[in-house]
Design a protein around this motif. Structure first.
Motif, PDB file in Angstrom:
ATOM      1  N   LYS A 284       3.680   2.799   1.312  1.00 29.06           N
ATOM      2  CA  LYS A 284       3.358   2.198  -0.257  1.00 29.06           C
ATOM      3  C   LYS A 284       1.966   2.245  -0.409  1.00 29.06           C
ATOM      4  O   LYS A 284       1.116   2.308   0.478  1.00 29.06           O
ATOM      5  CB  LYS A 284       3.905   0.814  -0.028  1.00 29.06           C
ATOM      6  CG  LYS A 284       3.616   0.061  -1.130  1.00 29.06           C
ATOM      7  CD  LYS A 284       4.003  -1.485  -0.901  1.00 29.06           C
ATOM      8  CE  LYS A 284       4.022  -2.510  -2.225  1.00 29.06           C
ATOM      9  NZ  LYS A 284       4.463  -3.768  -1.730  1.00 29.06           N
ATOM     10  N   GLY A 285       1.318   2.239  -1.512  1.00 22.26           N
ATOM     11  CA  GLY A 285       0.037   2.554  -2.165  1.00 22.26           C
ATOM     12  C   GLY A 285      -0.552   3.804  -1.750  1.00 22.26           C
ATOM     13  O   GLY A 285       0.081   4.794  -2.046  1.00 22.26           O
ATOM     14  N   ILE A 298      -6.159  -3.227  -1.861  1.00 20.24           N
ATOM     15  CA  ILE A 298      -5.360  -2.737  -3.020  1.00 20.24           C
ATOM     16  C   ILE A 298      -4.862  -1.544  -2.461  1.00 20.24           C
ATOM     17  O   ILE A 298      -3.650  -1.081  -2.907  1.00 20.24           O
ATOM     18  CB  ILE A 298      -5.961  -2.493  -4.242  1.00 20.24           C
ATOM     19  CG1 ILE A 298      -5.045  -2.446  -5.228  1.00 20.24           C
ATOM     20  CG2 ILE A 298      -6.994  -1.555  -4.097  1.00 20.24           C
ATOM     21  CD1 ILE A 298      -5.730  -2.495  -6.682  1.00 20.24           C
ATOM     22  N   GLU A 301      -1.107  -1.521  -1.328  1.00 19.56           N
ATOM     23  CA  GLU A 301      -0.140  -2.090  -1.951  1.00 19.56           C
ATOM     24  C   GLU A 301      -0.126  -1.353  -3.211  1.00 19.56           C
ATOM     25  O   GLU A 301       1.206  -1.080  -3.759  1.00 19.56           O
ATOM     26  CB  GLU A 301      -0.642  -3.497  -2.537  1.00 19.56           C
ATOM     27  CG  GLU A 301      -0.869  -4.447  -1.553  1.00 19.56           C
ATOM     28  CD  GLU A 301       0.416  -4.950  -0.944  1.00 19.56           C
ATOM     29  OE1 GLU A 301       1.562  -4.870  -1.541  1.00 19.56           O
ATOM     30  OE2 GLU A 301       0.563  -5.155   0.392  1.00 19.56           O
ATOM     31  N   GLU A 302      -1.013  -0.389  -3.921  1.00 15.42           N
ATOM     32  CA  GLU A 302      -0.844   0.163  -5.126  1.00 15.42           C
ATOM     33  C   GLU A 302      -1.588   1.628  -4.921  1.00 15.42           C
ATOM     34  O   GLU A 302      -2.735   1.770  -4.440  1.00 15.42           O
ATOM     35  CB  GLU A 302      -1.662  -0.580  -6.266  1.00 15.42           C
ATOM     36  CG  GLU A 302      -1.366  -0.310  -7.723  1.00 15.42           C
ATOM     37  CD  GLU A 302      -1.796  -1.288  -8.753  1.00 15.42           C
ATOM     38  OE1 GLU A 302      -1.966  -0.776  -9.883  1.00 15.42           O
ATOM     39  OE2 GLU A 302      -2.165  -2.347  -8.542  1.00 15.42           O
ATOM     40  N   GLU A 303      -0.711   2.535  -5.680  1.00 11.09           N
ATOM     41  CA  GLU A 303      -1.230   3.845  -5.557  1.00 11.09           C
ATOM     42  C   GLU A 303      -2.410   3.959  -6.536  1.00 11.09           C
ATOM     43  O   GLU A 303      -2.407   3.778  -7.692  1.00 11.09           O
ATOM     44  CB  GLU A 303      -0.040   4.846  -5.883  1.00 11.09           C
ATOM     45  CG  GLU A 303      -0.500   6.446  -5.715  1.00 11.09           C
ATOM     46  CD  GLU A 303       0.722   7.065  -5.832  1.00 11.09           C
ATOM     47  OE1 GLU A 303       0.635   8.136  -6.851  1.00 11.09           O
ATOM     48  OE2 GLU A 303       1.706   7.000  -5.137  1.00 11.09           O
TER      49      GLU A 303
END
Length: 619
Positions: A284-285, A298, A301-303
């Motif tokens: 993830k991310g 971040i 969590e986030e790409e």
């Protein structure tokens, strides 16, 4: 530039028994006429899968899930196989990594290139086919082309086979050439010839070249633009000068830092910790977050999206977000080639190995013979790392095999003194008398860890096998516990103990080979091209491991390689071989700063460095 090749949001997956592996994930780039785009990254990042996807040469277990590949405006992902057969070779062609397996061993080189010529010129006469074949062989720099046409692939050297593969790829006069690691494991001089050849052919034919490599020095030598790939995605792309002199992604920083060119005066190379993630379940991310010392919350969590650095430079990292804290990239070495050439002074000490006037011959038909090693003499001291460099066929591996008694020398002496007593390894009576001591105290690490490890034995069994053969009493009570300790010592997880070699990466297999050699506590370790085909980050890990183990155990080390940058970083002294002769021996600093023999100077001049301006003679 006109867009010859346009790749947009391309995703490729392999469907295995374990699940779907997302090898290429939403990749996009363009390639113009007369341009070379280098695609760099570690093994397993999707570079070769991307090339095979573009060529529509994926195995039955893989397919293109989404995206487009446009060749001069035509989306070839929608083409039928019959149409692709016409496009391959004429519009787009590919040079594969392994020049030996790319050829049919039972058909002559000339016949195979002629076959490619006829495939793209139906109805061409036999005489015209032969003329064109000779023309192609001469174009790629093969001398005596008419004579060479009748030879088989195994009669060509590695560099000649790669030249022949390029000739076959150019038979249909393609506009786009995909070169997948075309210089991996080639000598530095042959590598330079192949790179110069590709540049000349590109200029003459106006082709666009997608050049895949894990060697940043090679990419700096040929690339107009560079794309850095990680975990199936392009994480940074830009002009070569932007990527090398102003990189913005932490992964690019890590790749550059791991190169020995930038290890000026340091004890260890700055390797990237860990390994690329398995793409059966992409993290993830940001996929690089777990190996990134600059990772933000971040990232897990986030790409990150592709942030624009300039009109030509883009990078996918949250560090470029306006809200991110300011992070200064690591300071890399200056461009100067001469400034890099620092090394260790020649060390004194007791001599462990003394090679005197070593000669070895290989018999041929009709009473002829090849003098593979010709009157070679050198010494290795206790606790010393001695490097042996030279082109393929110069006799390096033959010297190693004579030292290990795999070959029996034609003449000369090899004196070995592991416990103070001087023994001649060429004396059969001495070998029989001291066989157990000699076998245990000398260990060999081969170049290809895949073929040197029994694929039917588990890792624990492989490491324990030498101890069982020599009835070695393990310090930790049992062979299995000793194998477990040695695995941990070389940086392998305990779970690898029950795995087979085929389940490990190249770097992990090489660590198993090192653990297998070190479990016998050798006095002399001979490593024959142990890092030739490994990624730059894995090379750094293995070389750091060698330095750590050598310092802790104090064994002597014969390190055979063609990577001069690694030899310069690792070795105390260096010997240079050419055509079976040892033409120069010197302390590392002296040899790199003041080479005396013309062949040594040619080797050093051919050494690529990860600096585009330096490769072009601008600094």
């Amino acid at each position: 530039m006109a867009g010859l090749l346009e790749v947009q949001n391309l995703s490729i997956s392999f469907f295995t028994l374990q699940g779907e592996a997302e090898a290429v994930r939403k990749v996009g780039f363009s390639l113009g006429a007369g341009e070379t785009l280098a695609l760099v990254g570690e093994s397993g990042c999707g570079k070769s899968a991307l090339c095979k996807g573009i060529m529509r040469l994926l195995p039955a277990t893989a397919r293109i899930k989404s995206g487009s590949v446009c060749v001069k405006g035509v989306d070839i992902t929608r083409c039928r196989e019959r149409d692709m057969h016409k496009l391959r070779g004429s519009r787009i062609s590919m040079v594969f990594q392994d020049s030996m397996t790319a050829w049919n061993p039972s058909i002559t080189v000339g016949a195979q290139i002629a076959e490619a010529v006829k495939a793209h010129r139906p109805g061409i006469s036999r005489a015209e086919t032969e003329r064109r074949t000779i023309e192609l062989l001469e174009l790629v720099g093969i001398d005596r082309a008419r004579e060479r046409m009748g030879q088989y692939p195994h009669q060509f050297s590695g560099g000649m086979r790669q030249r022949g593969a390029i000739a076959a790829a150019l038979a249909g006069e393609p506009e786009i050439l995909l070169a997948d690691e075309p210089t991996t494991a080639l000598d530095v001089t042959i590598q330079a010839q192949i790179l110069d050849l590709l540049q000349r052919v590109k200029k003459k034919l106006g082709m666009g070249i997608l050049f895949v490599t894990h060697d940043l020095g090679v990419a700096a030598r040929v690339a107009d633009r560079v794309a850095v790939m990680y975990a199936g995605k392009i994480v940074e792309i830009g002009a070569a000068e932007e990527i090398y002199y102003a990189p913005r992604h932490p992964y690019t920083w890590g790749l550059l830092q791991a190169h020995p060119f930038f290890a000026r005066g340091e004890e260890t190379l700055r390797a990237i910790p860990g390994m690329p993630p398995a793409l059966l379940h992409p993290p993830k991310g940001d996929a690089f977050a777990w190996r990134n010392p600059y990772a933000l919350g971040i990232d897990y969590e986030e790409e990150p999206p592709m942030f624009r650095v300039s009109d030509t430079h883009f990078a996918a990292t949250w560090l470029l977000d306006s809200r991110a804290p300011k992070v200064e990239p690591p300071v890399l070495g200056k461009v100067s080639k001469a400034a890099k050439r620092e090394g260790k002074e020649e060390t004194g000490g007791e001599i462990l190995l003394d090679v005197q006037h070593l000669t070895h011959l290989f018999p041929l038909r009709r009473g002829k013979e090849i003098r593979a090693v010709d009157n070679v003499s050198f010494q290795i001291r206790k606790g010393e790392i001695f490097g042996l460099v030279g082109e393929s066929g110069s006799g390096k591996s033959t010297v190693a095999r004579c030292i290990m008694n795999i070959y029996r020398p034609y003449s000369g002496h090899i004196f070995y003194s592991p416990e103070g007593e001087r023994m001649d390894l060429c004396d059969r009576a001495a070998l029989r008398k001291n066989r157990k001591c000699l076998q245990a105290s000398r260990q060999l690490i081969f170049q290809d860890s895949s073929s040197s490890l029994n694929p039917r034995m588990k890792v624990g069994e492989l490491i324990a096998e030498p101890m069982k053969i020599h009835h070695f009493v393990p310090p930790r009570g049992s062979w299995r516990e000793e194998a477990r300790f040695q695995m941990h010592y070389v940086g392998l997880e305990a779970g690898c103990l029950e795995q087979y070699p085929g389940e490990l990466s190249g770097g992990q297999r090489q660590r198993v080979a090192i653990a297998r050699a070190l479990c016998m506590e050798p006095k002399l370790l001979v490593a024959d091209e142990p890092i030739a085909s490994l990624d730059v980050s894995i090379q750094a890990q293995i070389v750091n491991l060698f330095k750590h183990l050598q310092k802790e155990h104090g064994f002597s080390f014969l390190f055979i390689a063609h990577d001069l940058a690694m030899v310069e970083f690792l070795c105390d002294r260096v010997g240079v071989m050419s055509q079976g002769k040892l033409v120069e021996v010197a302390a590392t600093r002296e040899l790199f700063q003041n080479p005396q023999h013309p062949y040594t100077k040619a080797l050093l001049d051919a050494m690529p460095v990860p600096q585009p301006k330096a490769n072009r003679g601008l600094v």
